[in-house]
Every structure is written in structure tokens, then in C-alpha cells.
Write an enzyme that holds these catalytic residues in place. Structure first.
Site, PDB file in Angstrom:
ATOM      1  N   HIS A  69       0.836  -1.207   0.000  1.00 14.27           N
ATOM      2  CA  HIS A  69       0.000   0.000   0.000  1.00 14.27           C
ATOM      3  C   HIS A  69       0.867   1.251   0.000  1.00 14.27           C
ATOM      4  O   HIS A  69       2.000   1.245   0.485  1.00 14.27           O
ATOM      5  CB  HIS A  69      -0.989   0.001   1.169  1.00 14.27           C
ATOM      6  CG  HIS A  69      -0.381  -0.003   2.540  1.00 14.27           C
ATOM      7  ND1 HIS A  69       0.044   1.150   3.170  1.00 14.27           N
ATOM      8  CD2 HIS A  69      -0.142  -1.000   3.417  1.00 14.27           C
ATOM      9  CE1 HIS A  69       0.508   0.856   4.380  1.00 14.27           C
ATOM     10  NE2 HIS A  69       0.409  -0.452   4.547  1.00 14.27           N
ATOM     11  N   ASP A  71      -0.220   4.425   1.160  1.00 14.79           N
ATOM     12  CA  ASP A  71      -0.550   5.403   2.198  1.00 14.79           C
ATOM     13  C   ASP A  71       0.209   5.100   3.484  1.00 14.79           C
ATOM     14  O   ASP A  71       0.727   4.001   3.680  1.00 14.79           O
ATOM     15  CB  ASP A  71      -2.052   5.428   2.473  1.00 14.79           C
ATOM     16  CG  ASP A  71      -2.613   4.052   2.843  1.00 14.79           C
ATOM     17  OD1 ASP A  71      -2.168   3.047   2.265  1.00 14.79           O
ATOM     18  OD2 ASP A  71      -3.503   3.985   3.711  1.00 14.79           O
ATOM     19  N   ASP A 101       6.410   0.737   7.430  1.00 16.81           N
ATOM     20  CA  ASP A 101       5.034   0.401   7.033  1.00 16.81           C
ATOM     21  C   ASP A 101       4.521   1.397   6.007  1.00 16.81           C
ATOM     22  O   ASP A 101       3.954   2.425   6.358  1.00 16.81           O
ATOM     23  CB  ASP A 101       4.154   0.391   8.277  1.00 16.81           C
ATOM     24  CG  ASP A 101       2.737  -0.078   8.005  1.00 16.81           C
ATOM     25  OD1 ASP A 101       2.471  -0.630   6.914  1.00 16.81           O
ATOM     26  OD2 ASP A 101       1.886   0.118   8.872  1.00 16.81           O
ATOM     27  N   GLU A 135      -5.140   1.631   2.391  1.00 21.26           N
ATOM     28  CA  GLU A 135      -5.086   0.394   3.170  1.00 21.26           C
ATOM     29  C   GLU A 135      -5.263   0.655   4.650  1.00 21.26           C
ATOM     30  O   GLU A 135      -5.851  -0.159   5.370  1.00 21.26           O
ATOM     31  CB  GLU A 135      -3.746  -0.320   2.932  1.00 21.26           C
ATOM     32  CG  GLU A 135      -3.637  -1.719   3.551  1.00 21.26           C
ATOM     33  CD  GLU A 135      -3.173  -1.726   5.001  1.00 21.26           C
ATOM     34  OE1 GLU A 135      -3.276  -2.785   5.657  1.00 21.26           O
ATOM     35  OE2 GLU A 135      -2.703  -0.673   5.492  1.00 21.26           O
ATOM     36  N   GLU A 136      -4.750   1.799   5.127  1.00 22.09           N
ATOM     37  CA  GLU A 136      -4.772   2.063   6.565  1.00 22.09           C
ATOM     38  C   GLU A 136      -6.182   2.300   7.101  1.00 22.09           C
ATOM     39  O   GLU A 136      -6.395   2.270   8.310  1.00 22.09           O
ATOM     40  CB  GLU A 136      -3.872   3.263   6.898  1.00 22.09           C
ATOM     41  CG  GLU A 136      -2.392   3.029   6.635  1.00 22.09           C
ATOM     42  CD  GLU A 136      -1.749   2.037   7.592  1.00 22.09           C
ATOM     43  OE1 GLU A 136      -2.458   1.520   8.482  1.00 22.09           O
ATOM     44  OE2 GLU A 136      -0.546   1.772   7.451  1.00 22.09           O
ATOM     45  N   GLU A 161       3.951  -6.417   3.525  1.00 21.93           N
ATOM     46  CA  GLU A 161       3.844  -5.720   4.809  1.00 21.93           C
ATOM     47  C   GLU A 161       5.024  -6.128   5.701  1.00 21.93           C
ATOM     48  O   GLU A 161       5.589  -7.218   5.549  1.00 21.93           O
ATOM     49  CB  GLU A 161       2.533  -6.088   5.505  1.00 21.93           C
ATOM     50  CG  GLU A 161       1.289  -5.477   4.884  1.00 21.93           C
ATOM     51  CD  GLU A 161       0.958  -4.094   5.441  1.00 21.93           C
ATOM     52  OE1 GLU A 161       1.845  -3.480   6.086  1.00 21.93           O
ATOM     53  OE2 GLU A 161      -0.173  -3.632   5.229  1.00 21.93           O
ATOM     54  N   HIS A 379       3.836   2.677  12.660  1.00 18.13           N
ATOM     55  CA  HIS A 379       2.893   3.616  13.264  1.00 18.13           C
ATOM     56  C   HIS A 379       3.506   4.399  14.427  1.00 18.13           C
ATOM     57  O   HIS A 379       2.817   5.194  15.059  1.00 18.13           O
ATOM     58  CB  HIS A 379       1.615   2.913  13.753  1.00 18.13           C
ATOM     59  CG  HIS A 379       0.793   2.299  12.668  1.00 18.13           C
ATOM     60  ND1 HIS A 379      -0.559   2.077  12.784  1.00 18.13           N
ATOM     61  CD2 HIS A 379       1.121   1.856  11.424  1.00 18.13           C
ATOM     62  CE1 HIS A 379      -1.029   1.522  11.693  1.00 18.13           C
ATOM     63  NE2 HIS A 379      -0.015   1.382  10.844  1.00 18.13           N
TER      64      HIS A 379
END
Length: 409
Positions: A69, A71, A101, A135-136, A161, A379
Site C-alpha cells: 500500500h 498510504d 510500514d 489500506e490504513e 507488509e 505507526h
């Protein structure tokens, strides 16, 4: 391609601020790389600076889908030691938002495809990159690609991932529900003149939680090593201590397992709320913000076994810090997996990936893996990726993808 150029590609990706949006800029940059390499590529705009990207090398069957992903999650810049959107080298670590990530995984996929094309490596099939937006939250980009048919002919799916030298082949599902309670304002000295929206929502939540607990009691999924998880994560209500509140809202997240369907849980919410409203004169409504189903792949899938075989020499060369070793062991214990230095472990996880949308029509038994460069800093402030691991994963992917297409196991 030299190592410095590979790191520069990651630097350019981190520089693009794709926090919960702006994936079109990422896709446009990646298309430039693919165009220079002569690789078939499409940017699929989704409005409001959002887009998916699809690229392919090779031809025919089988089709190996690889995905990442574009984003990232939000940033609180004050918590960082440097600009989050400038990739900064600290020893072996490359620090920046999305470095773990999962822009390193995405970059590794892209570079591996470009180098396979440049080196004219024989491919007995097709490698299809599915780079997604959103995706998030809700995995909407993957849902769009699935609806458009990009998964119909796929034999195996690998998502890059951040797992480090672990394999994930199963994810819990997820349901996000918003409850809104409407009442009537009154002075707190005369509560009967009003209708307390907060009190009704609290009482209804207690009943819902008990009903869900009854429904899910004793039901567990061994691969995911979890039962259904129920979390009240957000609650708002009232604005003054001497006023009966006329509005309250709560948001609940549930992590779901194949044994108890998302629909059964949502039905429990609806019937409990209907009964509570009828008995108490309340006005509580429900809105399902997201419902994605769990995915459990094949523990004996050919792609999974190839990763274990081809990845083992890379794992044996890695030197983990004591902190990394501890985090790996704690995560393994939480997931019920025995970590050894003999085999790359395969496990399930309560978290989610785009696979829940890509495999919506085959949630059980697909040849599906999650395997990408990374660690436990996703994150977080000062998110980082080992430069060594990032570069090693590129080399590993360049071995793995042709091996899969050539029928190795």
C-alpha cells in the site's frame, strides 16, 4: 542498480506525504520508474489525489500477485527526532514515516521487478504488482482492484507488509461500528423533563457487550490464536455537568475469526439495540463503518514453503539486537508460535492487510503470505527500517518470484 540508488528510491517515497491520502503522487513516481524500465504499468485514479497502480512483468500463467500500500498513518512531528518525511540514516537504520510500514516493502517489490526485467531473468508466468491506496482505513484500494477483476486469475498472493523474517498467512477480520444516541436536553435538577442520551448509550453498550460475550464464549481460532475481540474505543457525550445530554456517540471495533461471522456480530448489535429502544424509549442508531472478513491461507502453500527455504540463508546472516530479539519472542508468545533459528516461522495475526479484500471470494485455503522487510516500529514516532534488511529483501524477492513461477517448491 546500486545500493545507493535503491535507498534513494525509498527516500523519494518517504518524501511524498501520503498520510491517509495523496497516493496518486506515489503512483505517479512509481510509474516513472516502471516506464524507464520498459515495464507495463497503469495508474488507476480514484479521485481526490488517490489512485491504485498495476504493473506486470512476464506473461501468461501462473500469475503471482504481489502487493503493497502507498498510504501511511498520521504523524505528530514533535515526537520525532528529525523531519518524518526526510529519510535519515542512523547507523543501519533508515528513519522516516512509512520507512517500515510499508514503503520499504513496496520499493523492494518495485525494484525486484525492474531488476528481473533488466537482467532478462526467464519468467514462466506473470508477476503482477497491485499497489493500493487507503489500506490504513477500510482497504478501499484493494476492494476496487478486486472488483475490477485483477485477482481473478491469480494463483498466489504475497503482500510485502513488514514481518521481518517471519511469515504471516492469516489475519483476523474487523468490524467498526458507530452508535449514535439522541435524547432530549433538560436541567439536571429535572431529569424527567429530558431524555439522557449518554445514560441510554452506556446501558445499551453493557447489554451489547454481554450479548456478544455470550455469542463468542469459548470460541477460538487456533491459527490466529485469538477469540473475537470487542473494544469500545471512542465515547463522546454531554457538554455541561448540570445539563441532561441530548447526544452521545460511541465507536466499537471488533476483531473477528472465521468461526463467528461478521454478519452474526452485526445482527447481535441490531437486535439488542432494537429491543433496548423499544423497552426504554431511547433513540440509538447504528452505522457499520467497515466490515472486512478474516482470511486464513494454506499453511502448506507453495509460496510459503519457498519463502522458508529461500529465506533461511538470509535469516542466518542477520544479527538482531537484544531489544529486537526480545520483541520477536514476545510477539511470538502472544501469537502462540515457537520461534527457532531453524525455520522462518509462519503464523496468524490479529491485525489486517489488503488480503481481506483481495481474497474476499476465497477467505480460506488460498496460497497467501505476508512477508516483507520491517520490524515493530510501524505507526510509531521515529519509525525505521534496517538498510541491510531492505536490501536483502530485494535480493530475496529476485530469487523468490522466478522460483515460484518456475514451479519450484
Amino acid at each position: 542498480m546500486e545500493s545507493a540508488e535503491k535507498i534513494e528510491i525509498l527516500r523519494q517515497l518517504v518524501k511524498i506525504q501520503s498520510v491517509n491520502g495523496n497516493e496518486l503522487a506515489v503512483a505517479t513516481y512509481l510509474k516513472t520508474l516502471f516506464d524507464q524500465a520498459g515495464i507495463k504499468c497503469q495508474v488507476l485514479p480514484a479521485g481526490d489525489q488517490r489512485a491504485n497502480l498495476v504493473a506486470e512483468v512476464g506473461t501468461g500463467q501462473p500469475v503471482l500477485a504481489v502487493s503493497g500500500h502507498m498510504d501511511t498513518v498520521a504523524v505528530t512531528a514533535a515526537e520525532w527526532n528529525q523531519d518524518p518525511f526526510t529519510l535519515t540514516t542512523v547507523g543501519d537504520q533508515l528513519v522516516g514515516r512509512g520507512s517500515c510500514d510499508m514503503k520499504s516493502g513496496l520499493a523492494a517489490l518495485v525494484i525486484a521487478m525492474i531488476e528481473l526485467k533488466d537482467h532478462q531473468v526467464p519468467l514462466n508466468g506473470t508477476i503482477r504488482l497491485l499497489a493500493t491506496y487507503g489500506e490504513e482505513f477500510a482497504e478501499q484500494g484493494a476492494a476496487d482492484l478486486t472488483a475490477a477483476g485483477y485477482m481473478q486469475d491469480v494463483a498466489a498472493l504475497m503482500i510485502a507488509e513488514p514481518t521481518g523474517y517471519n511469515i504471516c498467512y492469516a489475519q483476523a477480520g474487523s468490524v467498526d461500528v458507530t452508535l449514535t444516541s439522541k435524547g432530549q436536553t433538560a436541567h439536571s435538577s429535572m431529569p424527567k423533563m429530558g431524555n439522557n442520551a449518554v445514560a441510554h448509550l452506556v446501558n445499551a453498550l453493557v447489554q451489547i457487550q454481554e450479548k456478544v460475550k455470550t455469542l463468542t464464549a469459548g470460541v477460538r481460532n487456533d491459527v490466529l490464536n485469538t477469540e473475537t475481540l470487542f473494544n469500545i474505543d471512542v465515547f463522546h457525550g454531554g457538554n455541561q455537568v448540570n445539563t441532561i445530554p441530548n447526544l452521545a456517540q460511541a465507536q466499537i471495533n471488533m476483531r473477528t475469526i472465521p468461526e463467528i461471522s461478521n454478519d452474526a456480530l452485526i445482527k447481535t448489535f441490531k437486535t439488542t439495540l432494537a429491543d433496548y429502544n423499544a423497552a426504554n424509549g431511547s433513540d440509538i442508531s447504528l452505522h457499520v463503518e467497515m466490515s472486512v472478513h478474516p482470511v486464513v491461507g494454506d499453511p502448506d502453500g507453495r509460496m510459503l514453503r519457498l519463502i522458508q527455504r529461500l529465506g533461511q540463508p538470509y535469516l542466518e546472516q542477520v544479527s538482531f539486537t537484544p531489544a529486537e530479539e526480545k520483541m520477536t519472542q514476545l510477539a511470538a508468545q502472544a501469537m502462540g508460535v515457537l520461534i527457532t533459528d531453524k525455520t522462518i516461522p509462519a503464523m496468524g495475526a490479529a491485525g489486517g492487510t489488503d488480503a481481506r479484500q483481495f481474497l474476499i471470494d476465497r477467505p480460506l485455503g488460498a496460497d497467501y503470505t505476508v512477508f516483507g522487510p520491517g520490524n515493530f516500529t510501524s505507526h510509531q514516532a521515529n519509525e525505521s527500517i534496517s538498510a541491510t534488511m531492505y536490501l536483502d529483501f530485494i535480493k530475496l524477492y529476485e530469487e523468490l518470484f522466478p522460483a515460484y513461477l518456475n514451479g519450484e517448491s
